[in-house]
Scaffold this active site. Structure first.
Site, PDB file in Angstrom:
ATOM      1  N   MET A   1     -11.443   5.852  -1.816  1.00  0.00           N
ATOM      2  CA  MET A   1     -12.134   6.158  -0.570  1.00  0.00           C
ATOM      3  C   MET A   1     -12.707   7.577  -0.710  1.00  0.00           C
ATOM      4  O   MET A   1     -12.235   8.542  -0.085  1.00  0.00           O
ATOM      5  CB  MET A   1     -11.175   6.047   0.625  1.00  0.00           C
ATOM      6  CG  MET A   1     -10.917   4.583   0.986  1.00  0.00           C
ATOM      7  SD  MET A   1      -9.454   4.334   1.993  1.00  0.00           S
ATOM      8  CE  MET A   1      -8.218   4.265   0.703  1.00  0.00           C
TER       9      MET A   1
ATOM     10  N   SER B   1       0.863  -1.187   0.000  1.00  0.00           N
ATOM     11  CA  SER B   1       0.000   0.000   0.000  1.00  0.00           C
ATOM     12  C   SER B   1       0.899   1.237   0.000  1.00  0.00           C
ATOM     13  O   SER B   1       1.570   1.536   0.994  1.00  0.00           O
ATOM     14  CB  SER B   1      -0.894   0.000   1.236  1.00  0.00           C
ATOM     15  OG  SER B   1      -1.702   1.155   1.234  1.00  0.00           O
TER      16      SER B   1
ATOM     17  N   HIS C   1      -0.941  -1.053  -4.530  1.00  0.00           N
ATOM     18  CA  HIS C   1      -2.228  -0.587  -4.001  1.00  0.00           C
ATOM     19  C   HIS C   1      -2.135   0.919  -3.779  1.00  0.00           C
ATOM     20  O   HIS C   1      -1.260   1.392  -3.044  1.00  0.00           O
ATOM     21  CB  HIS C   1      -2.520  -1.305  -2.678  1.00  0.00           C
ATOM     22  CG  HIS C   1      -3.852  -1.013  -2.086  1.00  0.00           C
ATOM     23  ND1 HIS C   1      -5.003  -1.630  -2.496  1.00  0.00           N
ATOM     24  CD2 HIS C   1      -4.208  -0.151  -1.103  1.00  0.00           C
ATOM     25  CE1 HIS C   1      -6.022  -1.179  -1.778  1.00  0.00           C
ATOM     26  NE2 HIS C   1      -5.571  -0.285  -0.929  1.00  0.00           N
TER      27      HIS C   1
ATOM     28  N   ASP D   1      -4.078   4.188  -2.562  1.00  0.00           N
ATOM     29  CA  ASP D   1      -5.242   4.680  -1.800  1.00  0.00           C
ATOM     30  C   ASP D   1      -5.565   6.119  -2.175  1.00  0.00           C
ATOM     31  O   ASP D   1      -4.711   6.996  -2.042  1.00  0.00           O
ATOM     32  CB  ASP D   1      -4.926   4.624  -0.296  1.00  0.00           C
ATOM     33  CG  ASP D   1      -4.912   3.207   0.218  1.00  0.00           C
ATOM     34  OD1 ASP D   1      -3.959   2.830   0.927  1.00  0.00           O
ATOM     35  OD2 ASP D   1      -5.853   2.462  -0.115  1.00  0.00           O
TER      36      ASP D   1
ATOM     37  N   PHE E   1      -6.298   5.699   7.212  1.00  0.00           N
ATOM     38  CA  PHE E   1      -4.902   5.851   7.638  1.00  0.00           C
ATOM     39  C   PHE E   1      -4.181   4.508   7.677  1.00  0.00           C
ATOM     40  O   PHE E   1      -4.791   3.479   7.976  1.00  0.00           O
ATOM     41  CB  PHE E   1      -4.847   6.489   9.041  1.00  0.00           C
ATOM     42  CG  PHE E   1      -5.429   7.877   9.072  1.00  0.00           C
ATOM     43  CD1 PHE E   1      -6.780   8.063   9.310  1.00  0.00           C
ATOM     44  CD2 PHE E   1      -4.626   8.986   8.813  1.00  0.00           C
ATOM     45  CE1 PHE E   1      -7.339   9.337   9.302  1.00  0.00           C
ATOM     46  CE2 PHE E   1      -5.170  10.267   8.803  1.00  0.00           C
ATOM     47  CZ  PHE E   1      -6.534  10.441   9.051  1.00  0.00           C
TER      48      PHE E   1
ATOM     49  N   HIS F   1      -7.759   2.127  -4.893  1.00  0.00           N
ATOM     50  CA  HIS F   1      -8.787   1.993  -3.854  1.00  0.00           C
ATOM     51  C   HIS F   1      -9.381   3.371  -3.609  1.00  0.00           C
ATOM     52  O   HIS F   1      -8.739   4.233  -2.993  1.00  0.00           O
ATOM     53  CB  HIS F   1      -8.112   1.429  -2.587  1.00  0.00           C
ATOM     54  CG  HIS F   1      -9.016   1.311  -1.416  1.00  0.00           C
ATOM     55  ND1 HIS F   1      -8.527   1.042  -0.147  1.00  0.00           N
ATOM     56  CD2 HIS F   1     -10.362   1.416  -1.283  1.00  0.00           C
ATOM     57  CE1 HIS F   1      -9.536   0.984   0.715  1.00  0.00           C
ATOM     58  NE2 HIS F   1     -10.660   1.215   0.046  1.00  0.00           N
TER      59      HIS F   1
ATOM     60  N   ASP G   1      -7.315  -5.446   3.788  1.00  0.00           N
ATOM     61  CA  ASP G   1      -6.542  -4.205   3.685  1.00  0.00           C
ATOM     62  C   ASP G   1      -6.582  -3.484   5.032  1.00  0.00           C
ATOM     63  O   ASP G   1      -7.642  -3.052   5.475  1.00  0.00           O
ATOM     64  CB  ASP G   1      -7.189  -3.339   2.587  1.00  0.00           C
ATOM     65  CG  ASP G   1      -6.464  -2.048   2.341  1.00  0.00           C
ATOM     66  OD1 ASP G   1      -7.025  -1.198   1.616  1.00  0.00           O
ATOM     67  OD2 ASP G   1      -5.350  -1.883   2.866  1.00  0.00           O
TER      68      ASP G   1
ATOM     69  N   MET H   1     -12.376  -4.360   4.535  1.00  0.00           N
ATOM     70  CA  MET H   1     -11.445  -3.502   5.282  1.00  0.00           C
ATOM     71  C   MET H   1     -11.215  -4.094   6.663  1.00  0.00           C
ATOM     72  O   MET H   1     -12.182  -4.430   7.370  1.00  0.00           O
ATOM     73  CB  MET H   1     -12.003  -2.081   5.400  1.00  0.00           C
ATOM     74  CG  MET H   1     -11.974  -1.285   4.116  1.00  0.00           C
ATOM     75  SD  MET H   1     -10.352  -1.165   3.366  1.00  0.00           S
ATOM     76  CE  MET H   1      -9.472  -0.192   4.583  1.00  0.00           C
TER      77      MET H   1
ATOM     78  N   MET I   1      -7.853   9.291  -1.322  1.00  0.00           N
ATOM     79  CA  MET I   1      -8.683   9.838  -0.245  1.00  0.00           C
ATOM     80  C   MET I   1      -8.856  11.344  -0.484  1.00  0.00           C
ATOM     81  O   MET I   1      -7.890  12.024  -0.842  1.00  0.00           O
ATOM     82  CB  MET I   1      -8.004   9.619   1.109  1.00  0.00           C
ATOM     83  CG  MET I   1      -7.666   8.176   1.411  1.00  0.00           C
ATOM     84  SD  MET I   1      -6.790   8.040   2.988  1.00  0.00           S
ATOM     85  CE  MET I   1      -6.256   6.337   2.911  1.00  0.00           C
TER      86      MET I   1
HETATM   87  C1  DX5 Z   1      -6.404   2.472   4.801  1.00  0.00           C
HETATM   88  C2  DX5 Z   1      -5.846   1.980   3.477  1.00  0.00           C
HETATM   89  C3  DX5 Z   1      -4.892   0.817   3.636  1.00  0.00           C
HETATM   90  C4  DX5 Z   1      -3.793   1.079   4.656  1.00  0.00           C
HETATM   91  C5  DX5 Z   1      -2.833  -0.080   4.722  1.00  0.00           C
HETATM   92  O1  DX5 Z   1      -7.516   3.311   4.543  1.00  0.00           O
HETATM   93  O2  DX5 Z   1      -6.887   1.578   2.623  1.00  0.00           O
HETATM   94  O3  DX5 Z   1      -4.343   0.509   2.355  1.00  0.00           O
HETATM   95  O4  DX5 Z   1      -3.125   2.241   4.296  1.00  0.00           O
HETATM   96  O5  DX5 Z   1      -1.758   0.326   5.535  1.00  0.00           O
HETATM   97  P1  DX5 Z   1      -1.303  -0.575   6.783  1.00  0.00           P
HETATM   98  O6  DX5 Z   1      -0.806  -1.864   6.191  1.00  0.00           O
HETATM   99  O7  DX5 Z   1      -0.224   0.239   7.437  1.00  0.00           O
HETATM  100  O8  DX5 Z   1      -2.515  -0.770   7.650  1.00  0.00           O
HETATM  101 ZN    ZN Z   2      -6.477   0.616   0.680  1.00  0.00          ZN
END
Ligand code: DX5
Ligand code: ZN
Length: 225
Positions: free
Chosen positions: A72, A11, A36, A38, A147, A70, A179, A141, A40
């Site tokens: 969000m 990630s 991956h 993310d 975070f 991903h 995740d 999730m 946001m």
């Molecule tokens: C959280 C993200 C994840 C997260 C994974 O909203 O979707 O991808 O960052 O990070 P770790 O492995 O540190 O939980």
């Molecule tokens: Zn994610």
């Protein structure tokens, strides 16, 4: 149905942002196949990360890697095309973020992109059932989205087991992605529950040797290697 496809996805939220491109290259050199990413926007989750321009920059840096985006964000339908044009190979959005679930899944697949549907920890896994014939994967999730570095929520494993059983019963060969808080121990727990895609940020990027940590993860599902 025993899954025959397992993947570890770093990630990138947990990567060194000042060297984002190099981090992606280092992942590729460690035989990582998919990153991956993310996305946001500070509304669906109280954090900001990257947009389509960063996805495009990563795409140009590692043209051969698969990019798993991903989303969000609320109303993901407004940005799906933009992220596909930026180079996404897979797009996962949240069931809680839109009324256009079936439309979005259909559109993503029509764009030859893999479609994923994600649920937050407080969302019931039963809400996924009506979409199992329209998704390539579901994302359970295992932390509250927003975070990296959070603690794995073990109770989410029941959701993984439930969806794997239902998908097997109905004959849907879907991937189940987990995740959040994925380390070697929680990865094994999720694997045993029926997950086959594993997203790891903190555990992966805290290592200096990405090949070594990748190998440690892969040993969990192919002990002989
Ligand atoms: C959280 C993200 C994840 C997260 C994974 O909203 O979707 O991808 O960052 O990070 P770790 O492995 O540190 O939980
Ligand atoms: Zn994610």
């Amino acid at each position: 149905m025993k899954h025959d496809f397992f993947l570890l996805e770093p990630s990138m939220i947990a990567a060194k942002w000042s060297e984002f491109g190099h981090e992606a290259v280092r992942c590729q050199e460690a035989q990582i196949e998919m990153l991956h990413l993310d996305v946001m926007d500070g509304h669906f989750v109280k954090n900001f990360t990257m947009g389509p321009d960063m996805v495009l920059a990563i795409r140009k840096t590692v043209p051969d890697m698969a990019l798993d985006v991903h989303l969000m964000i609320y109303s993901p339908e407004e940005y799906i095309e933009t992220f596909i044009e930026a180079g996404a190979n897979e797009i996962t959005f949240h069931l809680e973020a839109t009324e256009e679930i079936a439309h979005n899944l259909d559109y993503i697949r029509k764009c030859n992109c893999k479609a994923g549907l994600a649920i937050r920890p407080e969302t019931s896994e039963t809400l996924l059932l009506k979409y199992l014939d329209q998704v390539d994967k579901v994302l359970i999730m295992t932390v509250n989205p927003g975070f990296g570095g959070q603690k794995f929520m073990k109770e989410m494993l029941e959701k993984v087991k439930f969806i794997r059983e239902k998908a097997d019963q109905e004959g849907f060969k879907i991937d189940i992605q987990v995740d959040g808080g994925i380390n070697l121990e929680t990865c094994k727990q999720a694997l045993d529950a029926g997950a086959n895609l594993f997203v790891s940020g903190t555990t992966f990027f805290k290592e200096k040797d990405y090949t070594k940590i990748h190998h440690e993860f892969k040993k969990l599902w192919s002990p002989k290697k």
